[in-house]
Structure formats: structure tokens, C-alpha cells
Design a protein around this motif. Structure first.
Motif, PDB file in Angstrom:
ATOM      1  N   ALA A 109       1.008  -1.200   0.099  1.00  0.00           N
ATOM      2  CA  ALA A 109       0.124   0.038  -0.045  1.00  0.00           C
ATOM      3  C   ALA A 109       1.070   1.299   0.082  1.00  0.00           C
ATOM      4  O   ALA A 109       0.546   2.247  -0.612  1.00  0.00           O
ATOM      5  CB  ALA A 109      -0.809  -0.009   1.369  1.00  0.00           C
ATOM      6  N   ALA A 110       1.870   1.374   1.111  1.00  0.00           N
ATOM      7  CA  ALA A 110       2.845   2.454   0.664  1.00  0.00           C
ATOM      8  C   ALA A 110       3.535   2.534  -0.560  1.00  0.00           C
ATOM      9  O   ALA A 110       3.757   3.797  -1.039  1.00  0.00           O
ATOM     10  CB  ALA A 110       3.950   2.193   1.792  1.00  0.00           C
ATOM     11  N   GLY A 111       4.080   1.259  -1.167  1.00  0.00           N
ATOM     12  CA  GLY A 111       4.434   1.323  -2.563  1.00  0.00           C
ATOM     13  C   GLY A 111       3.518   2.022  -3.513  1.00  0.00           C
ATOM     14  O   GLY A 111       4.088   2.775  -4.172  1.00  0.00           O
ATOM     15  N   GLU A 112       2.086   1.656  -3.486  1.00  0.00           N
ATOM     16  CA  GLU A 112       1.390   2.287  -4.500  1.00  0.00           C
ATOM     17  C   GLU A 112       1.287   3.967  -4.207  1.00  0.00           C
ATOM     18  O   GLU A 112       1.206   4.539  -4.953  1.00  0.00           O
ATOM     19  CB  GLU A 112       0.010   1.493  -4.273  1.00  0.00           C
ATOM     20  N   ALA A 113       1.166   4.275  -2.860  1.00  0.00           N
ATOM     21  CA  ALA A 113       1.126   5.598  -2.538  1.00  0.00           C
ATOM     22  C   ALA A 113       2.401   6.258  -2.920  1.00  0.00           C
ATOM     23  O   ALA A 113       2.324   7.438  -3.699  1.00  0.00           O
ATOM     24  CB  ALA A 113       0.798   5.869  -1.121  1.00  0.00           C
ATOM     25  N   ALA A 114       3.681   5.580  -2.957  1.00  0.00           N
ATOM     26  CA  ALA A 114       4.814   6.194  -3.363  1.00  0.00           C
ATOM     27  C   ALA A 114       4.914   6.255  -5.072  1.00  0.00           C
ATOM     28  O   ALA A 114       5.229   7.459  -5.443  1.00  0.00           O
ATOM     29  CB  ALA A 114       6.018   5.423  -3.008  1.00  0.00           C
TER      30      ALA A 114
ATOM     31  N   GLY B 111      14.753  11.723  -7.829  1.00  0.00           N
ATOM     32  CA  GLY B 111      15.016  10.646  -7.057  1.00  0.00           C
ATOM     33  C   GLY B 111      14.469  10.564  -5.858  1.00  0.00           C
ATOM     34  O   GLY B 111      13.939  11.598  -5.232  1.00  0.00           O
ATOM     35  N   ILE B 112      14.524   9.236  -5.185  1.00  0.00           N
ATOM     36  CA  ILE B 112      13.894   8.893  -4.014  1.00  0.00           C
ATOM     37  C   ILE B 112      15.108   8.499  -3.205  1.00  0.00           C
ATOM     38  O   ILE B 112      15.652   7.403  -3.428  1.00  0.00           O
ATOM     39  CB  ILE B 112      12.767   7.763  -4.096  1.00  0.00           C
ATOM     40  N   ARG B 113      15.505   9.433  -2.191  1.00  0.00           N
ATOM     41  CA  ARG B 113      16.455   9.170  -1.134  1.00  0.00           C
ATOM     42  C   ARG B 113      16.078   7.817  -0.293  1.00  0.00           C
ATOM     43  O   ARG B 113      17.211   7.155   0.211  1.00  0.00           O
ATOM     44  CB  ARG B 113      17.079  10.422  -0.423  1.00  0.00           C
ATOM     45  N   ASP B 114      14.927   7.780   0.307  1.00  0.00           N
ATOM     46  CA  ASP B 114      14.903   6.861   1.472  1.00  0.00           C
ATOM     47  C   ASP B 114      14.365   5.418   0.709  1.00  0.00           C
ATOM     48  O   ASP B 114      13.843   5.315  -0.200  1.00  0.00           O
ATOM     49  CB  ASP B 114      13.322   7.324   1.902  1.00  0.00           C
ATOM     50  N   GLN B 115      15.389   4.625   1.252  1.00  0.00           N
ATOM     51  CA  GLN B 115      15.657   3.159   0.705  1.00  0.00           C
ATOM     52  C   GLN B 115      14.293   2.382   1.095  1.00  0.00           C
ATOM     53  O   GLN B 115      13.797   1.557   0.125  1.00  0.00           O
ATOM     54  CB  GLN B 115      16.711   2.307   1.463  1.00  0.00           C
ATOM     55  N   GLN B 116      13.820   2.414   2.184  1.00  0.00           N
ATOM     56  CA  GLN B 116      12.484   1.621   2.415  1.00  0.00           C
ATOM     57  C   GLN B 116      11.283   2.220   1.368  1.00  0.00           C
ATOM     58  O   GLN B 116      10.621   1.406   0.905  1.00  0.00           O
ATOM     59  CB  GLN B 116      12.085   1.833   3.757  1.00  0.00           C
ATOM     60  N   THR B 117      11.151   3.431   1.059  1.00  0.00           N
ATOM     61  CA  THR B 117      10.281   3.932   0.058  1.00  0.00           C
ATOM     62  C   THR B 117      10.581   3.339  -1.305  1.00  0.00           C
ATOM     63  O   THR B 117       9.525   2.848  -1.947  1.00  0.00           O
ATOM     64  CB  THR B 117      10.194   5.455   0.012  1.00  0.00           C
ATOM     65  N   ARG B 118      11.797   3.191  -1.564  1.00  0.00           N
ATOM     66  CA  ARG B 118      12.221   2.534  -2.886  1.00  0.00           C
ATOM     67  C   ARG B 118      11.606   0.953  -2.832  1.00  0.00           C
ATOM     68  O   ARG B 118      11.301   0.387  -3.883  1.00  0.00           O
ATOM     69  CB  ARG B 118      13.500   2.625  -3.170  1.00  0.00           C
ATOM     70  N   ILE B 119      11.947   0.502  -1.655  1.00  0.00           N
ATOM     71  CA  ILE B 119      11.846  -1.106  -1.487  1.00  0.00           C
ATOM     72  C   ILE B 119      10.044  -1.199  -1.969  1.00  0.00           C
ATOM     73  O   ILE B 119       9.765  -2.157  -2.417  1.00  0.00           O
ATOM     74  CB  ILE B 119      12.333  -1.595  -0.236  1.00  0.00           C
ATOM     75  N   ASN B 120       9.348  -0.449  -1.015  1.00  0.00           N
ATOM     76  CA  ASN B 120       8.060  -0.549  -0.966  1.00  0.00           C
ATOM     77  C   ASN B 120       7.608  -0.320  -2.530  1.00  0.00           C
ATOM     78  O   ASN B 120       6.472  -0.978  -3.084  1.00  0.00           O
ATOM     79  CB  ASN B 120       7.304   0.391  -0.412  1.00  0.00           C
ATOM     80  N   LEU B 121       8.125   0.487  -3.146  1.00  0.00           N
ATOM     81  CA  LEU B 121       7.477   1.048  -4.536  1.00  0.00           C
ATOM     82  C   LEU B 121       8.095  -0.226  -5.542  1.00  0.00           C
ATOM     83  O   LEU B 121       7.022  -0.506  -6.327  1.00  0.00           O
ATOM     84  CB  LEU B 121       8.248   2.409  -5.060  1.00  0.00           C
ATOM     85  N   ILE B 122       9.242  -0.643  -5.227  1.00  0.00           N
ATOM     86  CA  ILE B 122       9.487  -1.618  -6.399  1.00  0.00           C
ATOM     87  C   ILE B 122       8.677  -2.994  -6.204  1.00  0.00           C
ATOM     88  O   ILE B 122       8.298  -3.604  -6.933  1.00  0.00           O
ATOM     89  CB  ILE B 122      11.219  -1.918  -6.038  1.00  0.00           C
ATOM     90  N   ALA B 123       8.421  -3.325  -4.622  1.00  0.00           N
ATOM     91  CA  ALA B 123       7.625  -4.232  -4.481  1.00  0.00           C
ATOM     92  C   ALA B 123       6.197  -4.167  -5.085  1.00  0.00           C
ATOM     93  O   ALA B 123       5.559  -5.358  -5.412  1.00  0.00           O
ATOM     94  CB  ALA B 123       7.478  -4.692  -2.949  1.00  0.00           C
ATOM     95  N   TRP B 124       5.611  -3.167  -4.939  1.00  0.00           N
ATOM     96  CA  TRP B 124       4.435  -2.797  -5.756  1.00  0.00           C
ATOM     97  C   TRP B 124       4.345  -2.824  -7.396  1.00  0.00           C
ATOM     98  O   TRP B 124       3.586  -3.260  -7.798  1.00  0.00           O
ATOM     99  CB  TRP B 124       3.866  -1.367  -5.502  1.00  0.00           C
ATOM    100  N   LEU B 125       5.543  -2.446  -7.918  1.00  0.00           N
ATOM    101  CA  LEU B 125       5.718  -2.525  -9.338  1.00  0.00           C
ATOM    102  C   LEU B 125       5.693  -3.867  -9.622  1.00  0.00           C
ATOM    103  O   LEU B 125       5.270  -4.065 -10.753  1.00  0.00           O
ATOM    104  CB  LEU B 125       6.984  -1.660  -9.721  1.00  0.00           C
ATOM    105  N   ARG B 126       6.203  -4.679  -9.056  1.00  0.00           N
ATOM    106  CA  ARG B 126       6.321  -6.230  -9.316  1.00  0.00           C
ATOM    107  C   ARG B 126       5.092  -6.864  -9.344  1.00  0.00           C
ATOM    108  O   ARG B 126       5.025  -7.871 -10.049  1.00  0.00           O
ATOM    109  CB  ARG B 126       7.255  -7.028  -7.874  1.00  0.00           C
ATOM    110  N   THR B 127       4.125  -6.188  -8.564  1.00  0.00           N
ATOM    111  CA  THR B 127       2.825  -6.831  -8.747  1.00  0.00           C
ATOM    112  C   THR B 127       2.117  -6.275  -9.834  1.00  0.00           C
ATOM    113  O   THR B 127       0.893  -6.944 -10.196  1.00  0.00           O
ATOM    114  CB  THR B 127       1.805  -6.309  -7.361  1.00  0.00           C
ATOM    115  N   GLN B 128       2.735  -5.419 -10.672  1.00  0.00           N
ATOM    116  CA  GLN B 128       1.976  -4.772 -11.737  1.00  0.00           C
ATOM    117  C   GLN B 128       2.718  -5.623 -13.171  1.00  0.00           C
ATOM    118  O   GLN B 128       3.209  -5.069 -13.758  1.00  0.00           O
ATOM    119  CB  GLN B 128       2.200  -3.411 -11.963  1.00  0.00           C
TER     120      GLN B 128
END
Length: 244
Positions: A73-78, A155-172
Motif C-alpha cells: 500500500a505504501a508502494g502504491e502511494a509512493a 530521485g527517492i533517497r529513502d531506501q524503504q520507500t524505494r523497496i515498497n515502490l519496487i515491491a508494488w511495481l512487481r505486482t503490476q
């Protein structure tokens, strides 16, 4: 005589006007005095990523550990900050940037017909696939990872935000891309072994080494069988054998 007097009056009025103008300028300059700047221009406080500058060294994520626990959910928000330029839905149109459906694990320049930059075309020859590490580095600082890219996102400096975003992109569209096994060398506090140091317990054997099926581990301090020196037979006795 009157003509000369009128001329003097006009000349006096002109001189008085000039003195007033000069006086006003002097007074105004004294009231509104300002120092000239040492450097001309305006200072813009922009992140180093936007200019492709250096960044702090961060241990790459251990994808086998972080992806299963990522906040989708945070990845989709990102991704909301990317929607102005990208669509991630199947069949979605390209915008300023290409559609990102199935981008994770897919080829670089995966959208046929999209006008990619020459910089991205050159990058494809070096890293042809959008793996987890490649996406993470690109999202961190696009201009640094692909110098010359047309993507203006800082760019996105926060690593956890990038992890959530990539995890969400994987669902797409990228759900079939496997999540790697956890890598202890990437976990917090891990350090590379010193030169000549034996690998940590559980590490895979060296390339080309084959373990004997069913063989028991050698006892502590034992010499491997392949390096043991064969026993030396005692010298034959020169005396006659005993008759006892």
C-alpha cells in the motif's frame, strides 16, 4: 537689457534644477545603499541527485528478506509521485515516460515505439535488464545512474520507500519474476570477509569444487584425505626370521 536678464533667469533655473537632481540622487543613494554580492546569480538548493553528484554509500537491499515484508500500500502511494509521467496498468498508454507494466525484471527500453533517449540506449548495452538492483539505483538518482537521461525526476533517497515502490511495481505484471533467496552478505552489519579468510558457515563451496555425496565432514583439525601422506612401511629387518 531685458533679454539678457531673461537669459540669466533661464540659466539660473537650469542650474538650480540640476543641483536639485544631483542632490536627490546623493540623498537616495545614502538611504538605500546596498553592498554588491560577492558572486552574481541566485543560489538554488537542489539535491545532489538532480545534478548527478555523489551520494552516500548504502548497502544494497537484501531483496530476499525485504520484498516479502514490503508494504504494498505504501508502494502504491509512493507511485503517486510518478503518475504525472508514467502509467503502470496493463494496456495503459505511454505518457512523458513509458508505461511501466511488467517493468520489473523486464528489458531496458521495453516499450516499442517509445522515444527513449540516446543515454538510455547506451545504458541498455551495459545493463540490459531492469533487475531489482538496477531499478533501485535508477530510482535513487536517475541522472546519476544514467547520465543524460531525459527523466528529470530527482530521485527517492529513502531506501524503504524505494523497496515498497519496487515491491508494488512487481505486482503490476511482474509477479512471475522470482524473489531471490536471502543474502546474509547484504543484511545489516554484514561485512565482506578479509582476504584469505575462510567463507562463513553455510557458504557455497568454491567454484569448481565438488562435495562427495554422503561423505562425513572431517574431524576438527584433520587433514583432508586428498592431502594426507600415505603411511611409510617400516624398513625390512636384515636378521633371519625367528623360528619361535
Amino acid at each position: 537689457m531685458s533679454g539678457s536678464l531673461n537669459g540669466n533667469k533661464i540659466l539660473g533655473a537650469a542650474l538650480a534644477t540640476a543641483l536639485v537632481i544631483i542632490g536627490v540622487q546623493q540623498i537616495t543613494g545614502a538611504i538605500y545603499h546596498s553592498e554588491a554580492p560577492e558572486k552574481m546569480g541566485y543560489f538554488v538548493d537542489a539535491p545532489e541527485e538532480a545534478a548527478g553528484g555523489p551520494a552516500e554509500v548504502v548497502l544494497p537491499p537484501d531483496w530476499g528478506t525485504v520484498l516479502p515484508t514490503a508494504d504494498l500500500a505504501a508502494g502504491e502511494a509512493a507511485f503517486a509521485r510518478c503518475q504525472a509521467c508514467h502509467d503502470a496498468h496493463q494496456g495503459g498508454a505511454d505518457k512523458i515516460g513509458p508505461n511501466l507494466w511488467a517493468v520489473v525484471g523486464g528489458p531496458v527500453m521495453h516499450r516499442p515505439g517509445f522515444a527513449y533517449s540516446d543515454a538510455m540506449n547506451a545504458h541498455k548495452a551495459e545493463a540490459p535488464t531492469w533487475g531489482y538492483d538496477e531499478l533501485d539505483q535508477f530510482i535513487t538518482a536517475p541522472a546519476r545512474y544514467v547520465p543524460g537521461t531525459k527523466m528529470s525526476f530527482a530521485g527517492i533517497r529513502d531506501q524503504q520507500t524505494r523497496i515498497n515502490l519496487i515491491a508494488w511495481l512487481r505486482t503490476q505484471g511482474s509477479g512471475g519474476i522470482a524473489i531471490p533467496a536471502p543474502d546474509p552478505a547484504r543484511q545489516p552489519g554484514a561485512a565482506a570477509p578479509a582476504e584469505g579468510e575462510a567463507p562463513a558457515e553455510g557458504a557455497a563451496p568454491a567454484e569448481g569444487a565438488a562435495a562427495t555425496e554422503g561423505a562425513a565432514p572431517a574431524a576438527e583439525g584433520a587433514v583432508p584425505a586428498t592431502t594426507q601422506t600415505p603411511p611409510v612401511a617400516p624398513p625390512a629387518s636384515t636378521s633371519a626370521p625367528s623360528n619361535h
